[in-house]
Design a protein around this motif. Structure first.
Motif, short mmCIF file in Angstrom:
data_model
loop_
_atom_site.label_atom_id
_atom_site.label_comp_id
_atom_site.label_asym_id
_atom_site.label_seq_id
_atom_site.Cartn_x
_atom_site.Cartn_y
_atom_site.Cartn_z
N ASP A 183 0.83 -1.22 0.00
CA ASP A 183 0.00 0.00 0.00
C ASP A 183 0.86 1.27 0.00
O ASP A 183 0.66 2.19 0.80
CB ASP A 183 -0.95 0.03 1.20
N ASN A 184 1.84 1.29 -0.91
CA ASN A 184 2.74 2.44 -1.05
C ASN A 184 3.45 2.80 0.25
O ASN A 184 3.66 3.98 0.58
CB ASN A 184 1.95 3.66 -1.56
N THR B 201 -0.78 3.86 15.40
CA THR B 201 -0.69 2.79 14.39
C THR B 201 -1.79 1.77 14.59
O THR B 201 -2.01 1.29 15.71
CB THR B 201 0.69 2.11 14.47
N GLY C 186 7.49 4.71 8.59
CA GLY C 186 6.28 5.42 8.18
C GLY C 186 5.03 4.59 8.06
O GLY C 186 3.96 5.11 7.71
N CYS C 187 5.10 3.30 8.36
CA CYS C 187 3.91 2.46 8.29
C CYS C 187 2.97 2.79 9.44
O CYS C 187 3.39 2.82 10.60
CB CYS C 187 4.28 0.98 8.34
N ARG C 188 1.69 3.00 9.13
CA ARG C 188 0.71 3.29 10.16
C ARG C 188 -0.36 2.20 10.26
O ARG C 188 -1.38 2.37 10.92
CB ARG C 188 0.06 4.66 9.91
N LYS C 189 -0.08 1.10 9.60
CA LYS C 189 -0.89 -0.12 9.78
C LYS C 189 0.06 -1.30 9.73
O LYS C 189 0.90 -1.39 8.82
CB LYS C 189 -1.98 -0.26 8.71
N GLN D 38 2.46 2.34 3.31
CA GLN D 38 1.60 2.69 4.45
C GLN D 38 1.35 1.51 5.38
O GLN D 38 1.04 1.68 6.55
CB GLN D 38 0.26 3.24 3.94
N THR D 39 1.48 0.29 4.85
CA THR D 39 1.16 -0.92 5.62
C THR D 39 2.36 -1.86 5.63
O THR D 39 2.99 -2.08 4.59
CB THR D 39 -0.06 -1.65 5.01
#
Length: 381
Positions: A81-82, A186, A125-128, A84-85
């Protein structure tokens, strides 16, 4: 006729993709040009990251962490997911396959390496985070994971207790003063491969402790210690996790992720199923094949073949299960959506021989099953 192949891996032997390839090989011996769709699966254990990276076209990330005994190793997770995950497989950092049989000791093994992977992903930077929690070498209730994220576990003298499930009985207080700040920002989802509670006869220690090296006396100690951990969590964090379905996964990491990281527990199969469009694929198929190394009564606790069989039953599709071994009370699964179940060995074989011959045995079994299917579905059958 359309065939769907949706196996999990055969542990210590073949990946899910390899199993699907050998199933297809056997079926095509009977009908070379038949339409086959393969969707290799994982339920939170081995192959979870590989499957998710394949489906989501993600990027693998290497990270230096500690293994269950505190030794430095390189582990891998995936970013999708670019960026994000993050998709994390706890077994790459805290898994039983990282240890020799003689080194397995759930009194001292720790999930710290899993927490280090989580922290690295959040720092990138992952928030999931989606964390597969099968195949652990640990029984520490996720406390090692949480230590890597800033939690401290103190005895009555305000000293940190050692890592590992064997020391949790000394726990008096959970110190949250230095928890990694990004943790609260997160979303964390834990992909479980079982629905066991944290403690008791169906819990982490009793069911899975022995395969991690626990003697009967150690199982009793570990279970008591996890029960004590649950009481301290309720006291200090105001959370009740002792009976949480899936809390016992990965030696209590399921419960620990909920308590210490605010995670949501889901079955690994439900996550993979959504990502791969499994239900739609089953609707479009005439026959469904699934399987893994061992199929027994525990399969219905949330393992991949059980999930496939449930969807097949929902859509009235015949479902064939193929395993290296059919274990205790596997007959119960005939009431859970399986049309029939088959074991690979075609004669007396040692474990080593079974593993070495698995590719050919899978193809041969698929061929035999499909010859029977076509004999009753062909115009002249």
């Amino acid at each position: 006729m359309k065939i769907l192949l949706a196996p999990d891996s055969f542990k210590d032997c073949l990946s899910a993709a390899e199993v699907a390839n050998y199933l297809a090989e056997g079926i095509k011996r009977v009908t070379p040009h038949i339409t086959i769709r393969s969707i290799p699966l994982a339920d939170g254990g081995e192959g979870f990251v590989e499957t998710m990276l394949s489906v989501k076209e993600g990027t693998p990330i290497s990270c230096r962490v500690t293994d269950p005994l505190g030794r430095e190793i390189d582990a891998r997770y995936g970013m999708v997911d670019n960026g994000q995950t993050a998709v994390i497989e706890m077994a790459t950092a805290s898994g039983i396959e990282l240890l020799k049989p003689e080194d397995r000791n759930p009194l001292i093994t720790s999930t710290r390496g899993t927490g280090q992977l989580m922290k690295d992903a959040m720092q990138r930077g992952c928030r999931k985070l989606i964390i597969g929690i099968g195949g652990s070498a640990t029984n520490d209730g996720g406390t090692g994971m949480a230590r890597a994220l800033g939690y401290r576990y103190l005895n009555q003298h305000k000293q940190e207790i050692p890592e590992g499930g064997g020391y949790l009985g000394q726990l008096h207080h959970i110190d949250q003063s230095s928890v990694f700040p990004l943790l609260k920002q997160t979303e964390i989802v834990a992909a479980c491969d079982v629905n066991s509670p944290l403690t008791g006869p169906r819990g982490a220690s009793a069911v899975y402790g022995p395969q991690k090296g626990a003697t009967p006396a150690m199982v009793s100690q570990l279970d008591q210690n996890l029960e004590h951990l649950a009481k301290i969590i309720q006291q200090d964090l105001q959370l009740t996790i002792a009976e949480l379905p899936g809390g016992g996964a990965a030696g209590g990491l399921g419960a620990g992720l909920v308590a210490f990281a605010g995670a949501t527990l889901r079955t690994g199969f439900s996550i993979i199923s959504e990502q791969t469009g499994m239900e739609q694929a089953i609707q479009e198929a005439d026959w469904v094949f699934t399987g893994e190394g061992r199929i027994d009564h525990q399969t219905k606790q949330g393992k991949t073949p059980w999930g496939v069989a449930q969807l097949a039953r929902k859509h009235n599709k015949p479902c064939i299960g193929i395993a290296g071994l059919l274990g205790d009370r596997y007959h119960e699964l005939y009431h859970e959506g399986f049309s029939s179940l088959f074991a690979l060995p075609n004669g007396p074989l040692s474990l080593e021989e079974s593993l070495a011959q698995a590719p050919g045995l899978i193809a041969d079994t698929a061929e035999q099953v499909f010859r029977l299917i076509t004999s009753y579905t062909s115009p002249n059958g």
